[in-house]
Design an enzyme around this catalytic site. Structure first.
Site, PDB file in Angstrom:
ATOM      1  N   LYS A 115       0.823  -1.215   0.000  1.00 44.41           N
ATOM      2  CA  LYS A 115       0.000   0.000   0.000  1.00 44.41           C
ATOM      3  C   LYS A 115       0.854   1.261   0.000  1.00 44.41           C
ATOM      4  O   LYS A 115       0.472   2.270  -0.588  1.00 44.41           O
ATOM      5  CB  LYS A 115      -0.949   0.024   1.204  1.00 44.41           C
ATOM      6  CG  LYS A 115      -2.111  -0.942   1.032  1.00 44.41           C
ATOM      7  CD  LYS A 115      -3.217  -0.659   2.025  1.00 44.41           C
ATOM      8  CE  LYS A 115      -4.328  -1.671   1.907  1.00 44.41           C
ATOM      9  NZ  LYS A 115      -5.201  -1.721   3.063  1.00 44.41           N
ATOM     10  N   LYS A 217      -5.115 -11.047  -6.549  1.00 45.71           N
ATOM     11  CA  LYS A 217      -6.270 -11.139  -5.650  1.00 45.71           C
ATOM     12  C   LYS A 217      -7.417 -10.246  -6.148  1.00 45.71           C
ATOM     13  O   LYS A 217      -7.164  -9.158  -6.647  1.00 45.71           O
ATOM     14  CB  LYS A 217      -5.781 -10.653  -4.282  1.00 45.71           C
ATOM     15  CG  LYS A 217      -6.696 -10.878  -3.122  1.00 45.71           C
ATOM     16  CD  LYS A 217      -6.082 -10.294  -1.853  1.00 45.71           C
ATOM     17  CE  LYS A 217      -6.135  -8.790  -1.853  1.00 45.71           C
ATOM     18  NZ  LYS A 217      -5.875  -8.151  -0.574  1.00 45.71           N
ATOM     19  N   LYS A 220     -10.819  -4.444  -3.995  1.00 45.31           N
ATOM     20  CA  LYS A 220     -11.611  -3.223  -4.148  1.00 45.31           C
ATOM     21  C   LYS A 220     -10.838  -2.170  -4.918  1.00 45.31           C
ATOM     22  O   LYS A 220     -11.414  -1.283  -5.527  1.00 45.31           O
ATOM     23  CB  LYS A 220     -11.913  -2.623  -2.767  1.00 45.31           C
ATOM     24  CG  LYS A 220     -12.809  -3.432  -1.878  1.00 45.31           C
ATOM     25  CD  LYS A 220     -12.862  -2.808  -0.465  1.00 45.31           C
ATOM     26  CE  LYS A 220     -13.483  -3.758   0.538  1.00 45.31           C
ATOM     27  NZ  LYS A 220     -13.228  -3.411   1.927  1.00 45.31           N
TER      28      LYS A 220
HETATM   29  P1  TYM Z   1     -10.780  -5.788   4.147  1.00 46.17           P
HETATM   30  O1  TYM Z   1     -11.809  -4.744   4.426  1.00 46.17           O
HETATM   31  O2  TYM Z   1      -9.746  -5.491   3.131  1.00 46.17           O
HETATM   32  O3  TYM Z   1     -11.465  -7.125   3.737  1.00 46.17           O
HETATM   33  C1  TYM Z   1     -12.526  -7.687   4.499  1.00 46.17           C
HETATM   34  C2  TYM Z   1     -12.390  -9.204   4.544  1.00 46.17           C
HETATM   35  O4  TYM Z   1     -12.439  -9.728   3.211  1.00 46.17           O
HETATM   36  C3  TYM Z   1     -11.335 -10.604   3.007  1.00 46.17           C
HETATM   37  N1  TYM Z   1     -10.932 -10.547   1.587  1.00 46.17           N
HETATM   38  C4  TYM Z   1     -10.832 -11.614   0.790  1.00 46.17           C
HETATM   39  N2  TYM Z   1     -11.043 -12.927   1.001  1.00 46.17           N
HETATM   40  C5  TYM Z   1     -10.868 -13.771  -0.052  1.00 46.17           C
HETATM   41  N3  TYM Z   1     -10.499 -13.349  -1.289  1.00 46.17           N
HETATM   42  C6  TYM Z   1     -10.271 -12.045  -1.550  1.00 46.17           C
HETATM   43  N4  TYM Z   1      -9.923 -11.651  -2.772  1.00 46.17           N
HETATM   44  C7  TYM Z   1     -10.436 -11.106  -0.491  1.00 46.17           C
HETATM   45  N5  TYM Z   1     -10.302  -9.758  -0.400  1.00 46.17           N
HETATM   46  C8  TYM Z   1     -10.602  -9.439   0.875  1.00 46.17           C
HETATM   47  C9  TYM Z   1     -10.250 -10.072   3.927  1.00 46.17           C
HETATM   48  O5  TYM Z   1      -9.272 -11.059   4.215  1.00 46.17           O
HETATM   49  C10 TYM Z   1     -11.050  -9.669   5.143  1.00 46.17           C
HETATM   50  O6  TYM Z   1     -11.279 -10.780   5.967  1.00 46.17           O
HETATM   51  N6  TYM Z   1      -7.517  -5.388   7.916  1.00 46.17           N
HETATM   52  C11 TYM Z   1      -8.820  -5.889   7.555  1.00 46.17           C
HETATM   53  C12 TYM Z   1      -9.937  -5.325   8.399  1.00 46.17           C
HETATM   54  C13 TYM Z   1      -9.747  -5.449   9.883  1.00 46.17           C
HETATM   55  C14 TYM Z   1      -9.883  -6.629  10.643  1.00 46.17           C
HETATM   56  C15 TYM Z   1      -9.683  -6.236  11.997  1.00 46.17           C
HETATM   57  C16 TYM Z   1     -10.133  -7.962  10.315  1.00 46.17           C
HETATM   58  C17 TYM Z   1      -9.492  -4.420  10.737  1.00 46.17           C
HETATM   59  N7  TYM Z   1      -9.460  -4.918  12.021  1.00 46.17           N
HETATM   60  C18 TYM Z   1      -9.723  -7.167  13.026  1.00 46.17           C
HETATM   61  C19 TYM Z   1     -10.182  -8.879  11.355  1.00 46.17           C
HETATM   62  C20 TYM Z   1      -9.978  -8.485  12.697  1.00 46.17           C
HETATM   63  C21 TYM Z   1      -9.105  -5.491   6.101  1.00 46.17           C
HETATM   64  O7  TYM Z   1      -8.571  -4.547   5.597  1.00 46.17           O
HETATM   65  O8  TYM Z   1     -10.062  -6.224   5.513  1.00 46.17           O
END
Ligand code: TYM
Length: 354
Positions: A115, A217, A220
């Site tokens: 990032k 992957k 978004k």
């Molecule tokens: P975020 O918002 O990017 O994504 C949310 C969830 O979706 C999963 N994900 C995927 N799974 C499979 N294939 C994909 N292509 C894919 N893209 C996204 C992510 O693994 C995630 O589970 N850092 C985290 C948010 C967060 C969080 C936390 C998660 C903040 N605090 C505490 C767990 C516990 C994030 O940016 O997810």
């Protein structure tokens, strides 16, 4: 030996459209876990300002993630749904963790490197400290299990390192207050205040790939909207994106072995399997020997059948936001009460006067 009470926590950022990767990799698991666990699901709005500070429509972005949770089947009465900024204890514990964690740990995070890009000096301090806030999100409830996609694995390993270092650095304060729990980490007995969180990554689709490039992957932030299926896409958009999805000229194999070296075919079969709640092997037994011209329309039908009820419920919830706002407000109050119990103990363990 006593154990930490099982508690599930996870979060999703309110940045951009939710896509099929978020749904299959995370939200579908959130829904399934409700039956067997106490769950807390959070819209992590504090995280969303780490990479891009100003989001003109942030309030609606937050609501739309909450709407997706509820439309997918999360019960906000039995469990807790809220937005992170409503519970200031997350940021407070993150500050403590900023002092527990080392800069070197943060610098090694692949997501930070991706990032921040080449100009790392110019990334926000919040982006570097992101995993510390993520550890705080989970540990401010002393949650034990975290369902996520594969891309969050490294962050959760770091959360364990932070918890472990806190437990060891404050061993004396934890023992004095009688607040710890005896656990074993590897072979080592540890008197722990914070649990060693367990990632729940296995599931129907821990890593959904881009429809345009099976080695990347689904994300978004991909500039091409054709690379992902958004939860708000209508039937025509879903159909078009799957029809245009990159494939190779061969038909589908009958065995898993035949998907090796064919990332696009592997991804589409994986998506089908996850949506159908079956294994990839079962899907290949059904479609082996067929061309993509047969498989893709079947995938379109299945995707629409699964996603369109969720999409229409999300739209309904977003039409009148008073209901969503009330759910988030109540969830925030319940989460705050729980987080404050933990934060009071943390303040005592550290030795802050209160
Ligand atoms: P975020 O918002 O990017 O994504 C949310 C969830 O979706 C999963 N994900 C995927 N799974 C499979 N294939 C994909 N292509 C894919 N893209 C996204 C992510 O693994 C995630 O589970 N850092 C985290 C948010 C967060 C969080 C936390 C998660 C903040 N605090 C505490 C767990 C516990 C994030 O940016 O997810």
């Amino acid at each position: 030996m006593s154990e930490f009470k099982r508690l599930v926590f996870s979060g999703v950022q309110p940045t951009g459209n939710l896509h099929l990767g978020n749904y299959l990799g995370a939200i579908k698991k959130f829904v399934a876990l409700q039956a067997e666990s106490d769950c807390i699901y959070c819209v992590v709005d504090l995280h969303s300002i780490t990479a891009q500070l100003v989001h003109p429509d942030l309030k609606n972005q937050i609501r739309s993630i909450a709407a997706a949770f509820i439309a997918s089947g999360i019960d906000p009465e039995k469990h807790i749904v809220f937005n992170q900024s409503a519970v200031p204890q997350h940021a407070e514990l993150a500050w403590v963790f900023n002092c527990v964690a080392r800069i070197g740990w943060m610098n090694r995070m692949t997501q930070f490197k991706d990032k921040a890009g080449k100009d790392r000096e110019n990334a926000s301090l919040g982006l570097l400290a992101y995993p510390s806030l993520m550890a705080a999100d989970i540990l401010v409830y002393r949650a034990t299990h975290v369902p996520v996609g594969d891309d969050q694995k490294q962050h959760l390993e770091l959360a364990r390192d932070i918890a472990m270092k806190f437990n060891l650095d404050f061993a004396e304060g934890i023992r004095q207050g009688g607040r710890g729990i005896d656990i074993t980490v590897g072979e080592e007995p540890v008197h722990a205040y914070f649990p060693m969180v367990e990632p729940l990554i296995d599931g129907p689709a821990p890593r959904v790939m881009s429809l345009r490039d099976g080695t990347k992957k689904m994300s978004k932030s991909d500039p091409s909207d054709l690379s992902r299926i958004n939860l708000m896409d209508d039937e025509d958009a879903i159909s078009k994106k799957i029809r245009k999805a990159k494939t190779d000229p061969d038909g589908l194999p009958s065995e898993l072995e035949g998907l090796k070296g064919r990332p696009e075919a592997d991804n589409l079969v994986g998506i089908y399997a996850a949506l159908a709640g079956k294994s990839k092997a079962e899907i290949l037994a059904e479609f082996g020997g067929q061309q993509f011209s047969v498989f893709k329309p079947a995938l379109v039908d299945l995707s629409i059948a699964t996603l369109s009820p969720i999409t229409s419920e999300m739209r309904r919830l977003m039409d009148d936001t008073t209901h969503i706002d009330a759910i988030l407000k109540k969830g925030g109050e319940r989460a705050r009460a729980r987080a404050e119990v933990v934060m009071n103990e943390v303040r005592d363990i550290i030795g802050f006067l209160r």
